[in-house]
Write a protein that holds these residues in place. Structure first.
Motif, PDB file in Angstrom:
ATOM      1  N   VAL A  20       0.837  -1.201   0.000  1.00  0.00           N
ATOM      2  CA  VAL A  20       0.000   0.000   0.000  1.00  0.00           C
ATOM      3  C   VAL A  20       0.872   1.251   0.000  1.00  0.00           C
ATOM      4  O   VAL A  20       0.627   2.207  -0.739  1.00  0.00           O
ATOM      5  N   ALA A  21       1.938   1.262   0.832  1.00  0.00           N
ATOM      6  CA  ALA A  21       2.839   2.418   0.884  1.00  0.00           C
ATOM      7  C   ALA A  21       3.512   2.636  -0.465  1.00  0.00           C
ATOM      8  O   ALA A  21       3.636   3.770  -0.941  1.00  0.00           O
ATOM      9  N   LEU A  22       3.946   1.567  -1.102  1.00  0.00           N
ATOM     10  CA  LEU A  22       4.568   1.669  -2.424  1.00  0.00           C
ATOM     11  C   LEU A  22       3.566   2.204  -3.449  1.00  0.00           C
ATOM     12  O   LEU A  22       3.900   3.075  -4.258  1.00  0.00           O
ATOM     13  N   VAL A  24       0.982   4.124  -2.901  1.00  0.00           N
ATOM     14  CA  VAL A  24       0.742   5.543  -2.605  1.00  0.00           C
ATOM     15  C   VAL A  24       1.899   6.389  -3.122  1.00  0.00           C
ATOM     16  O   VAL A  24       1.692   7.450  -3.728  1.00  0.00           O
ATOM     17  N   MET A  25       3.146   5.931  -2.915  1.00  0.00           N
ATOM     18  CA  MET A  25       4.303   6.703  -3.394  1.00  0.00           C
ATOM     19  C   MET A  25       4.301   6.792  -4.924  1.00  0.00           C
ATOM     20  O   MET A  25       4.573   7.843  -5.492  1.00  0.00           O
ATOM     21  N   ILE A  26       3.974   5.704  -5.582  1.00  0.00           N
ATOM     22  CA  ILE A  26       3.934   5.715  -7.054  1.00  0.00           C
ATOM     23  C   ILE A  26       2.833   6.655  -7.531  1.00  0.00           C
ATOM     24  O   ILE A  26       3.035   7.459  -8.440  1.00  0.00           O
ATOM     25  N   ALA A  27       1.664   6.569  -6.910  1.00  0.00           N
ATOM     26  CA  ALA A  27       0.540   7.421  -7.321  1.00  0.00           C
ATOM     27  C   ALA A  27       0.857   8.892  -7.103  1.00  0.00           C
ATOM     28  O   ALA A  27       0.508   9.738  -7.925  1.00  0.00           O
ATOM     29  N   ARG A  28       1.526   9.229  -6.010  1.00  0.00           N
ATOM     30  CA  ARG A  28       1.862  10.637  -5.728  1.00  0.00           C
ATOM     31  C   ARG A  28       2.904  11.175  -6.689  1.00  0.00           C
ATOM     32  O   ARG A  28       2.874  12.327  -7.080  1.00  0.00           O
ATOM     33  N   ASN A  29       3.856  10.338  -7.064  1.00  0.00           N
ATOM     34  CA  ASN A  29       4.972  10.807  -7.893  1.00  0.00           C
ATOM     35  C   ASN A  29       4.755  10.582  -9.384  1.00  0.00           C
ATOM     36  O   ASN A  29       5.545  11.042 -10.193  1.00  0.00           O
ATOM     37  N   PHE A  30       3.723   9.871  -9.766  1.00  0.00           N
ATOM     38  CA  PHE A  30       3.467   9.607 -11.179  1.00  0.00           C
ATOM     39  C   PHE A  30       2.984  10.878 -11.857  1.00  0.00           C
ATOM     40  O   PHE A  30       2.042  11.515 -11.431  1.00  0.00           O
ATOM     41  N   LYS A  31       3.695  11.237 -12.929  1.00  0.00           N
ATOM     42  CA  LYS A  31       3.298  12.399 -13.715  1.00  0.00           C
ATOM     43  C   LYS A  31       2.746  11.872 -15.028  1.00  0.00           C
ATOM     44  O   LYS A  31       3.488  11.454 -15.904  1.00  0.00           O
ATOM     45  N   GLY A  32       1.483  11.887 -15.137  1.00  0.00           N
ATOM     46  CA  GLY A  32       0.831  11.415 -16.356  1.00  0.00           C
ATOM     47  C   GLY A  32       1.061  12.394 -17.489  1.00  0.00           C
ATOM     48  O   GLY A  32       1.623  13.465 -17.316  1.00  0.00           O
ATOM     49  N   PHE A  33       0.654  12.032 -18.681  1.00  0.00           N
ATOM     50  CA  PHE A  33       0.782  12.929 -19.821  1.00  0.00           C
ATOM     51  C   PHE A  33      -0.532  12.947 -20.577  1.00  0.00           C
ATOM     52  O   PHE A  33      -1.286  11.995 -20.576  1.00  0.00           O
ATOM     53  N   GLU A  34      -0.758  14.049 -21.166  1.00  0.00           N
ATOM     54  CA  GLU A  34      -1.949  14.215 -21.985  1.00  0.00           C
ATOM     55  C   GLU A  34      -1.615  13.805 -23.411  1.00  0.00           C
ATOM     56  O   GLU A  34      -0.532  14.077 -23.915  1.00  0.00           O
ATOM     57  N   THR A  35      -2.540  13.152 -24.090  1.00  0.00           N
ATOM     58  CA  THR A  35      -2.289  12.779 -25.480  1.00  0.00           C
ATOM     59  C   THR A  35      -2.133  14.005 -26.366  1.00  0.00           C
ATOM     60  O   THR A  35      -1.448  13.946 -27.369  1.00  0.00           O
TER      61      THR A  35
END
Length: 191
Positions: A20-22, A24-35
């Motif tokens: 769960v901690a991993l 959360v860290m991935i979700a917080r630091n993930f920078k998505g991109f717009e098509t």
């Protein structure tokens, strides 16, 4: 036995907590991109962009020629692919071996199959035959390489210069069309 259940439960809880901690860290630091970011980077007339392409033309399962490029952009409306850093191989050209062609940039048309290249164009055979020009066209249908630009052909002791050239891939017949000059050195260093 109760101690084993508690340790197993505790280890399971620790593993779930770490997952769960991993997450959360991935979700917080993930920078998505717009098509739209990707589409905005393509030129207006480009429908498809690719990196490191390879196209091989075969006949009865035998490779005839291959084209490689570092990048390519294709326009369906124009029926053309712009290519960069080109390397072509014309396979098994008899006594000449596999002939290679390199160029900075060009266009590939699939119907009919035509490759136009320009910028530092060099055609070489393993036997030491080399020619240089600024631009040329290869037509798969008649298997000719042609140019109207200045050419320089080097072959052992021969240095031939001229303007315009035709090279038939199958017969290896080369014709320099205009303003031809040649220097052919003999064994004594002169003509």
């Amino acid at each position: 036995m109760a101690g084993n259940v508690n340790i197993r439960t505790l280890l399971g809880f620790v593993i779930v907590a770490l997952v769960v901690a991993l997450a959360v860290m991935i979700a917080r630091n993930f920078k998505g991109f717009e098509t739209t970011e990707i589409l905005d980077n393509l030129p207006a007339n480009v429908d498809l962009a690719m990196k490191r392409i390879q196209y091989t033309e075969t006949q009865d399962g035998v490779p005839q020629w291959a084209l490689q490029a570092d990048s390519a952009t294709h326009s369906f409306s124009q029926g053309a692919t712009d290519i960069e850093n080109i390397h072509m191989v014309f396979y098994d050209q008899g006594e000449l071996g596999d002939v290679t062609l390199t160029a900075d940039r060009g266009k590939f048309f699939s119907d009919p199959q035509v490759v136009q290249v320009e910028g530092n164009v060099v055609v070489k055979s393993p036997e030491g035959y080399t020619f240089y020009t600024d631009a040329l066209t290869f037509t798969a249908e008649d298997r000719y390489i042609r140019t109207d630009d200045d050419v320089r052909l080097l072959s052992g002791a021969a240095d031939i210069k001229g303007n315009g050239m035709l090279l038939h891939i199958d017969t290896r017949k080369i014709s320099v069309l205009r303003r031809v000059s040649a220097v052919i050195e003999g064994q004594g260093g002169g003509l």
